[in-house]
Write an enzyme that holds these catalytic residues in place. Structure first.
Site, PDB file in Angstrom:
ATOM      1  N   ASP A 171      17.468 -13.285  15.500  1.00 16.91           N
ATOM      2  CA  ASP A 171      17.963 -14.636  15.779  1.00 16.91           C
ATOM      3  C   ASP A 171      16.801 -15.399  16.401  1.00 16.91           C
ATOM      4  OD1 ASP A 171      19.242 -16.910  16.600  1.00 16.91           O
ATOM      5  OD2 ASP A 171      20.624 -15.931  17.978  1.00 16.91           O
ATOM      6  N   GLU A 201      16.091 -24.110  20.313  1.00 21.14           N
ATOM      7  CA  GLU A 201      17.471 -24.088  19.807  1.00 21.14           C
ATOM      8  C   GLU A 201      18.393 -23.390  20.786  1.00 21.14           C
ATOM      9  OE1 GLU A 201      20.996 -22.538  17.562  1.00 21.14           O
ATOM     10  OE2 GLU A 201      19.525 -21.439  18.731  1.00 21.14           O
TER      11      GLU A 201
HETATM   12 ZN   LIG Z   1      20.024 -18.692  16.349  1.00 20.29          ZN
END
Ligand SMILES: [Zn+2]
Length: 344
Positions: A171, A201
């Site tokens: 991720d 993010e």
């Molecule tokens: Zn992510």
């Protein structure tokens, strides 16, 4: 999977993406007409379309969750979390402290060994603030090499096993890989492509927000991981996605609702090209699509996700075919996006 391995193992917590940014920039320069870095730190690669006009922003975030050094306590370090960390995944880890040079250390909670705990103490839930890092150095050596604010990442080797791969920061290095791979695969395309490796993010879609303001896209496609809750201890009801079932086409999460015409377009495209896919509804969590959707006067968005087990742990695990299917679907989309009408 060599590139994915490199992407996974290169450090880059939110706000300190300089090393992962350099690697991604180098990869994108091989594939795009022009690559630049904006003021917040996003890498933006531009690939001109045949007819141009329509702008498609594809976005995968380069930052990973981790820590910064918050205090130096003797020869030990205390940490502040950057992003959504679960302390249960963080016991007995090796870490790298990115000080004046990279220093390996171990991270443990500052609690008594289980042998000498009272029953009460053994029951207390673990907190991030319990964690500390031991660098094996004296206070003096530590202070010379480490400053408050230095980033700390997990020291974890990427592995391939069976049909899967696993490592830290899948991720969203998996999403970045999908973006790079799709650019490699894409042949003729009418739309202008803006491939964005976004920053920050994990702390609130900040890079993608700034990126989308600069680009003013007509269509936004976020590339991220999503939950595969398909192992022991889970039930079908909460599955979200399953490993090996293909690229995930997102319908909704808590940050964005995909444009339903884009969802239909993506689904038909997968079927026409026999790309294995699954549909995704994520009850909590978001992607860069949540930012792109609401800039300017709004933008149709969708997310293509790579199903991932153990998200936000150090052993994030994906299926090799799923990630390839996600890249193939994105490449097909870029080749055909000009045919779509996503106006509501
Ligand atoms: Zn992510």
């Amino acid at each position: 999977m060599e590139l994915l391995k490199k992407l996974s193992q290169t450090p880059g917590i939110s706000g300190r993406e300089e090393r992962i940014r350099a690697l991604i920039k180098e990869e994108l320069e091989k594939l795009a007409d022009e690559v630049k870095v904006d003021a917040i730190g996003n890498v933006i690669a531009f690939k001109k379309g045949k007819s141009g006009g329509k702008k498609v922003m594809i976005s995968g975030h380069m930052d990973e969750i981790g820590f910064i050094v918050s205090q130096i306590e003797g020869g030990f370090l205390r940490l502040s979390p950057v992003g959504g960390l679960d302390p249960r995944n963080l016991v007995a880890q090796r870490v790298v402290v990115h000080g004046r040079k990279d220093l390996r250390g171990i991270m443990m909670p500052a609690i008594k060994p289980v042998h000498i705990m009272t029953a009460e103490e053994a029951k207390a839930p673990l907190k991030i603030s319990d964690l500390y890092v031991d660098l094996g150095l004296t206070q003096e050596e530590t202070e010379k090499l480490v400053r408050i604010g230095d980033p700390v990442t997990i020291d974890r080797e990427f592995i391939e096993f069976g049909a899967n791969v696993s490592g830290k920061a899948m991720d969203d290095r998996a999403g970045v890989w999908v973006m790079i791979e799709a650019l490699r695969q894409v042949k003729e395309h009418e739309v202008d492509i803006y491939a964005v490796a976004s920053v920050q993010e994990e702390v609130g879609l900040r890079g993608a927000t700034a990126g989308a303001y600069g680009i003013r896209p007509d269509i936004g496609v976020a590339l991220d991981v999503t939950l595969a809750v398909d192992g022991p201890g889970s039930s079908k009801q909460y599955q979200v996605t399953a490993l090996g079932e293909g690229a995930a086409i997102k319908i909704m999460d808590s940050a964005s609702i995909s444009n339903y015409k884009l969802v239909d377009f993506m689904r038909s495209l997968a079927e026409e090209n026999q790309i294995k896919y699954q549909m995704e509804i994520l009850p909590r969590g978001g992607t860069d699509a949540g930012a792109i959707e609401r800039v300017q006067t709004g933008c149709p968005v969708i997310t293509l996700s790579v199903p991932t087990r153990h998200v936000h742990s150090n052993v994030e695990t994906i299926n090799k075919e799923d990630i390839k299917n996600t890249a193939a679907l994105l490449a097909k989309f870029l080749e055909t996006a000009h045919k779509g009408d996503f106006a509501l």
